[in-house]
Design a protein around this motif. Structure first.
Motif, PDB file in Angstrom:
ATOM      1  N   VAL A 157       0.850  -1.199   0.000  1.00  0.00           N
ATOM      2  CA  VAL A 157       0.000   0.000   0.000  1.00  0.00           C
ATOM      3  C   VAL A 157       0.887   1.250   0.000  1.00  0.00           C
ATOM      4  O   VAL A 157       0.603   2.214  -0.723  1.00  0.00           O
ATOM      5  N   LEU A 158       1.942   1.237   0.783  1.00  0.00           N
ATOM      6  CA  LEU A 158       2.853   2.393   0.803  1.00  0.00           C
ATOM      7  C   LEU A 158       3.421   2.658  -0.594  1.00  0.00           C
ATOM      8  O   LEU A 158       3.459   3.805  -1.044  1.00  0.00           O
ATOM      9  N   ARG A 159       3.833   1.585  -1.273  1.00  0.00           N
ATOM     10  CA  ARG A 159       4.362   1.742  -2.641  1.00  0.00           C
ATOM     11  C   ARG A 159       3.287   2.282  -3.586  1.00  0.00           C
ATOM     12  O   ARG A 159       3.545   3.176  -4.383  1.00  0.00           O
ATOM     13  N   GLN A 160       2.086   1.734  -3.487  1.00  0.00           N
ATOM     14  CA  GLN A 160       0.981   2.182  -4.347  1.00  0.00           C
ATOM     15  C   GLN A 160       0.652   3.658  -4.132  1.00  0.00           C
ATOM     16  O   GLN A 160       0.248   4.347  -5.052  1.00  0.00           O
ATOM     17  N   ARG A 161       0.842   4.130  -2.917  1.00  0.00           N
ATOM     18  CA  ARG A 161       0.524   5.517  -2.596  1.00  0.00           C
ATOM     19  C   ARG A 161       1.717   6.443  -2.830  1.00  0.00           C
ATOM     20  O   ARG A 161       1.658   7.627  -2.506  1.00  0.00           O
ATOM     21  N   GLY A 162       2.804   5.904  -3.400  1.00  0.00           N
ATOM     22  CA  GLY A 162       3.914   6.750  -3.804  1.00  0.00           C
ATOM     23  C   GLY A 162       4.997   6.993  -2.773  1.00  0.00           C
ATOM     24  O   GLY A 162       5.862   7.835  -2.977  1.00  0.00           O
ATOM     25  N   TYR A 163       4.960   6.255  -1.665  1.00  0.00           N
ATOM     26  CA  TYR A 163       6.051   6.378  -0.712  1.00  0.00           C
ATOM     27  C   TYR A 163       7.269   5.725  -1.318  1.00  0.00           C
ATOM     28  O   TYR A 163       7.206   4.602  -1.803  1.00  0.00           O
ATOM     29  N   SER A 164       8.391   6.400  -1.347  1.00  0.00           N
ATOM     30  CA  SER A 164       9.587   5.839  -1.974  1.00  0.00           C
ATOM     31  C   SER A 164      10.542   5.321  -0.919  1.00  0.00           C
ATOM     32  O   SER A 164      10.683   5.893   0.151  1.00  0.00           O
ATOM     33  N   GLY A 165      11.210   4.222  -1.248  1.00  0.00           N
ATOM     34  CA  GLY A 165      12.227   3.672  -0.355  1.00  0.00           C
ATOM     35  C   GLY A 165      11.619   3.129   0.919  1.00  0.00           C
ATOM     36  O   GLY A 165      10.425   2.931   1.044  1.00  0.00           O
ATOM     37  N   GLU A 166      12.460   2.899   1.864  1.00  0.00           N
ATOM     38  CA  GLU A 166      12.053   2.409   3.174  1.00  0.00           C
ATOM     39  C   GLU A 166      12.308   3.509   4.188  1.00  0.00           C
ATOM     40  O   GLU A 166      13.031   4.452   3.935  1.00  0.00           O
ATOM     41  N   VAL A 167      11.739   3.359   5.340  1.00  0.00           N
ATOM     42  CA  VAL A 167      11.969   4.315   6.414  1.00  0.00           C
ATOM     43  C   VAL A 167      12.803   3.629   7.474  1.00  0.00           C
ATOM     44  O   VAL A 167      12.569   2.480   7.819  1.00  0.00           O
ATOM     45  N   SER A 168      13.784   4.336   7.976  1.00  0.00           N
ATOM     46  CA  SER A 168      14.699   3.747   8.949  1.00  0.00           C
ATOM     47  C   SER A 168      13.992   3.450  10.253  1.00  0.00           C
ATOM     48  O   SER A 168      12.895   3.919  10.514  1.00  0.00           O
TER      49      SER A 168
END
Length: 181
Positions: A42-53
């Motif tokens: 869902v994060l990827r689909q909503r445009g969040y890029s990369g991972e969060v530390s």
């Protein structure tokens, strides 16, 4: 839109709570793999890029490689670790070392730690991973290289190498395999 409401949208779409989304973003280990994957999708689909530390700063995770070995009590193991560390540093990576009891499977809790760290790859030196561990790594796109497994069996979802005499070349080949270079 406030951060909390953004988390709520992701949570609703993933079918989880806001706190679960927060745990995934902070790489907490107590989220089931399937749930973690659903939230990340869902994060990827909503445009969040990369991972969060783990600190939640929004930066990419540290470039870590997990090295699991049966014992570091031998001179050979020490030389292997030293060489891997030197080569990893040269390429901008850091290693995390886990030692396990020889002839025993890698413990379950290790996988939780790998997940929480967001490791870039795993190297097993003279250890046998369980099928479940290898399956988890494969499902989460964590490359795995097994060097000289004691069982002699080559796992299907991992690259298997023999530990050669040229440790530096072996380390370079392993790190290139893990980083796709």
């Amino acid at each position: 839109m406030a951060a909390r409401s953004k988390l709520a949208v992701v949570a609703r779409e993933a079918g989880v709570s806001v706190s679960t989304v927060s745990k995934v973003l902070r790489a907490y280990p107590d989220v089931a793999p399937a749930t973690r994957a659903r939230v990340r999708d869902v994060l990827r689909q909503r445009g969040y890029s990369g991972e969060v530390s783990a600190a939640g700063s929004g930066q990419l995770p540290a470039a870590l490689v997990d090295v699991v070995l049966a014992s570091q009590a031998t001179a050979r193991a020490g030389a292997v670790l030293s060489t891997f560390d030197e080569e990893a540093r040269r390429t901008g990576l850091s290693i995390v070392v886990t030692t396990v009891v020889p002839d025993q499977p890698v413990p379950r809790h290790w996988l939780d730690q790998v997940s929480a760290r967001g490791t870039r790859g795993v190297v097993g030196l003279r250890v046998d991973f369980t099928s479940a561990q290898l399956g988890y790594l494969a499902a989460h796109d964590v490359p795995c290289v097994v060097i000289s497994p004691p069982s002699g069996r080559a796992p299907r979802c991992a690259t298997t190498l023999a530990l050669g005499n040229d440790l530096r070349e072996t380390a370079r080949r392993v790190l290139a395999t893990l980083t796709g270079q």
